[in-house]
Design a protein around this motif. Sequence first.
Motif, PDB file in Angstrom:
ATOM      1  N   TYR A  85      -1.303  -6.649  -5.888  1.00  0.00           N
ATOM      2  CA  TYR A  85      -0.200  -7.331  -5.200  1.00  0.00           C
ATOM      3  C   TYR A  85       0.470  -6.360  -4.223  1.00  0.00           C
ATOM      4  O   TYR A  85       0.654  -6.664  -3.044  1.00  0.00           O
ATOM      5  CB  TYR A  85       0.806  -7.841  -6.233  1.00  0.00           C
ATOM      6  N   ASP A  86       0.806  -5.172  -4.734  1.00  0.00           N
ATOM      7  CA  ASP A  86       1.506  -4.197  -3.889  1.00  0.00           C
ATOM      8  C   ASP A  86       0.620  -3.721  -2.736  1.00  0.00           C
ATOM      9  O   ASP A  86       1.109  -3.491  -1.631  1.00  0.00           O
ATOM     10  CB  ASP A  86       1.963  -3.002  -4.737  1.00  0.00           C
ATOM     11  N   GLY A 144      -1.822  -5.481  -1.397  1.00  0.00           N
ATOM     12  CA  GLY A 144      -1.930  -6.627  -0.491  1.00  0.00           C
ATOM     13  C   GLY A 144      -0.706  -6.742   0.408  1.00  0.00           C
ATOM     14  O   GLY A 144      -0.824  -6.989   1.608  1.00  0.00           O
ATOM     15  N   ARG A 145       0.462  -6.493  -0.175  1.00  0.00           N
ATOM     16  CA  ARG A 145       1.698  -6.544   0.609  1.00  0.00           C
ATOM     17  C   ARG A 145       1.715  -5.486   1.700  1.00  0.00           C
ATOM     18  O   ARG A 145       2.374  -5.645   2.711  1.00  0.00           O
ATOM     19  CB  ARG A 145       2.902  -6.308  -0.318  1.00  0.00           C
ATOM     20  N   LYS A 146       1.006  -4.405   1.454  1.00  0.00           N
ATOM     21  CA  LYS A 146       0.984  -3.315   2.440  1.00  0.00           C
ATOM     22  C   LYS A 146      -0.256  -3.395   3.325  1.00  0.00           C
ATOM     23  O   LYS A 146      -0.687  -2.379   3.885  1.00  0.00           O
ATOM     24  CB  LYS A 146       1.053  -1.966   1.728  1.00  0.00           C
ATOM     25  N   GLN A 147      -0.830  -4.587   3.428  1.00  0.00           N
ATOM     26  CA  GLN A 147      -1.947  -4.862   4.351  1.00  0.00           C
ATOM     27  C   GLN A 147      -3.242  -4.169   3.956  1.00  0.00           C
ATOM     28  O   GLN A 147      -4.121  -3.991   4.801  1.00  0.00           O
ATOM     29  CB  GLN A 147      -1.597  -4.491   5.810  1.00  0.00           C
ATOM     30  N   SER A 186      -1.757 -13.441  -4.532  1.00  0.00           N
ATOM     31  CA  SER A 186      -0.325 -13.738  -4.709  1.00  0.00           C
ATOM     32  C   SER A 186       0.510 -13.102  -3.614  1.00  0.00           C
ATOM     33  O   SER A 186       1.604 -13.566  -3.310  1.00  0.00           O
ATOM     34  CB  SER A 186       0.220 -13.195  -6.028  1.00  0.00           C
ATOM     35  N   ALA A 187       0.028 -11.975  -3.074  1.00  0.00           N
ATOM     36  CA  ALA A 187       0.777 -11.287  -2.023  1.00  0.00           C
ATOM     37  C   ALA A 187       0.402 -11.818  -0.644  1.00  0.00           C
ATOM     38  O   ALA A 187       0.802 -11.231   0.358  1.00  0.00           O
ATOM     39  CB  ALA A 187       0.495  -9.787  -2.106  1.00  0.00           C
ATOM     40  N   ASP A 188      -0.381 -12.905  -0.619  1.00  0.00           N
ATOM     41  CA  ASP A 188      -0.940 -13.386   0.655  1.00  0.00           C
ATOM     42  C   ASP A 188      -1.724 -12.288   1.349  1.00  0.00           C
ATOM     43  O   ASP A 188      -1.797 -12.223   2.584  1.00  0.00           O
ATOM     44  CB  ASP A 188       0.167 -13.915   1.591  1.00  0.00           C
ATOM     45  N   GLY A 189      -2.315 -11.417   0.533  1.00  0.00           N
ATOM     46  CA  GLY A 189      -3.155 -10.356   1.086  1.00  0.00           C
ATOM     47  C   GLY A 189      -4.595 -10.829   1.194  1.00  0.00           C
ATOM     48  O   GLY A 189      -4.948 -11.916   0.747  1.00  0.00           O
TER      49      GLY A 189
END
Lengths: 384, 384
Positions: free
Chosen positions: B149-150, B152-155, B176-179
């Motif tokens: 998740y983390d 994914g959030r950071k691309q 979940s992170a839209d990653g």
Amino acid sequence: MSVTDDRTALIALSVLCEPGNAALAELLAADGPASVLARLLAEPDASPLHQMVAARAQGRDVEGLVAGLVAAGDACGARIVTRYDAEWPEGVDDLAELFDEADPNTKPPLCLWLRGPRDLAEVAASSVSIVGARCCTPYGRNIATRLAYDLGRKQWTVVSGGAYGIDAAAHKGALSADGVTVAVLACGVDRPYPAANAGLFERIAETGLLVSEWPPGAIPQRYRFLVRNRVIAALTRGTVVVEAALRSGARHTARRALELERPLMIVPGPVTSEYSAGVHQLARGPGEVRVVTRAAEVIEDLGRIGADLAPPLCSPDAVRDTLDPLAARLVDAVPARRAASAEHIAAQAGVTVVEARRRLPELAMRGLVAYERDRYRLAGDADA
Amino acid sequence: MSVTDDRTALIALSVLCEPGNAALAELLAADGPASVLARLLAEPDASPLHQMVAARAQGRDVEGLVAGLVAAGDACGARIVTRYDAEWPEGVDDLAELFDEADPNTKPPLCLWLRGPRDLAEVAASSVSIVGARCCTPYGRNIATRLAYDLGRKQWTVVSGGAYGIDAAAHKGALSADGVTVAVLACGVDRPYPAANAGLFERIAETGLLVSEWPPGAIPQRYRFLVRNRVIAALTRGTVVVEAALRSGARHTARRALELERPLMIVPGPVTSEYSAGVHQLARGPGEVRVVTRAAEVIEDLGRIGADLAPPLCSPDAVRDTLDPLAARLVDAVPARRAASAEHIAAQAGVTVVEARRRLPELAMRGLVAYERDRYRLAGDADA
């Protein structure tokens, strides 16, 4: 008032100056203790070291001062060990090489006070320190106890700091194994701190050793714990950290071990636990830090490479795991239900027909595939 | 029957031979795919490679074979990517340097089948694989999800193998992170395995990528998982292992990452958990293995040193922690109840009277010590 005996002078200097003082160590590297002491007491000098010694001596007779210290030791069953004594643990002299800009007290101890039946030089020769947080979890406590127990059983001396939590668990584990354990204290060996561990300290004094750089009666001032940590690191062949929060004092001991180029080991824990956060940070460096999970790995990392390699961990083998890659690929290509020709299996497995024809009978003999009318299918238990 | 187009020849070769074949890679290093294919089909030769290609071609028309593959891809919304296509991820070509005596299938893929809206070259450029055991604990699952998740959030693109357990948790975390998440499969992208993850695979195909070396319809034979693992390692900038038992396939992927000199990271766990045993064994080497506990550390270890250094973890500072060592020693030496002179405090602290007189007023101003009639005692909240 002058002292001519070097050993007596060292004992006097050990109380006229805080342990590990770098300025004093420099003088002692160039000259004998008796002459250094005489100069410090005689010459008026504005240096911090002179001032400290003068302030602490308060004009007292030094012979008398040392006689008082020896008497205090006798009264509580403690002996003094210096580098002039056979029991001196040579490892602590490596502290001479240690330099910490932020801390003027990293040099070797001048003398050590001991209480207990063991020879310090002897038990330190195969010793390991197990340190960690005072506030710890049942997980950390169990691991420390188990590790110390197993190390004690294998004749390793377990050294720690006598504190609550991981330290106490380590001492107790070693004691349960009838092993030798050494508590290095930041106060006099007659008044071990914390008081709630008094029973533990008595058991250590009966079978192992209580060790301190400070004379009987000395109280555990806070910075003394930091000064003490270098002795834990230097006394032992290596240091294991079990649970430490980000600001735990155990990380300070760990840093000293690295500075001394002694093996530093950490026992990992859940990354969700703040009590393992400091340990995991250590593992990320700087310095080479080894991950250990059991006593055999600690012993391996303490450097007796070859003699003490940890036996490999194994899990039960499945029959398939014993196959070479070609045989494994053949077995994978054999159909479970409808039997297939060697040609078909070879094509599926990506091996030659010759290889398939050569290896399939052997796999049938091992019970992995069933053979019927020149065709092969998986034997019933091939997936076991 | 002859093929003159190199890309078409590569696609044909990818099904006439198992992926990663070293003998074929050697021919392709010296000659173009069309000519290699022509020679393999034309010349009778007893080499295992010739036999395999002949057995799989079964005299079929190669143009027709490839046309059929392309049609199968079209039918399930899959495209074929080869080194002649812009979307080819260059990282996998590093597999050319990989040699494993026990495994003849470690060379680069010839083609990759893709399903999903992303550009593989683009998303692989900042990708990390998160792999681990199928049988995992809630701890491992939570960590993998959180890490992905983390990231994914950071691309960062999260790559995994689509299996139960850690793999699925990693894919889900990234989703979940839209990653972007990529599942590298050991079977056709039209029939992702395991079937129970079908819903997950559909979500990945909608927003990320399903990737396979095998054409649509290919079934996940057991050894294919091992062959596939090298692609997970080679596609990404580094590999994180979250929970692995001693014999977990994730350790195989980890070994490939090390062989490719990509950063290998492990997330530690309780040493009492068999599901972390394989991870901890990895940490003990061979090879440089980094301990990571959170996404920022993963990103740091992926090699953008400087730009991506993890922010240091900190715990709340006590006022005393902000003191330099000399001030800390002075505060320690100041009595709590009965006020003492600067001389007394200096002697206790092991500092000069001059230093004590210079620093004590400053400590009083900071509220750490109380000053009364030329004497000092601890302020009420100095221990805070």
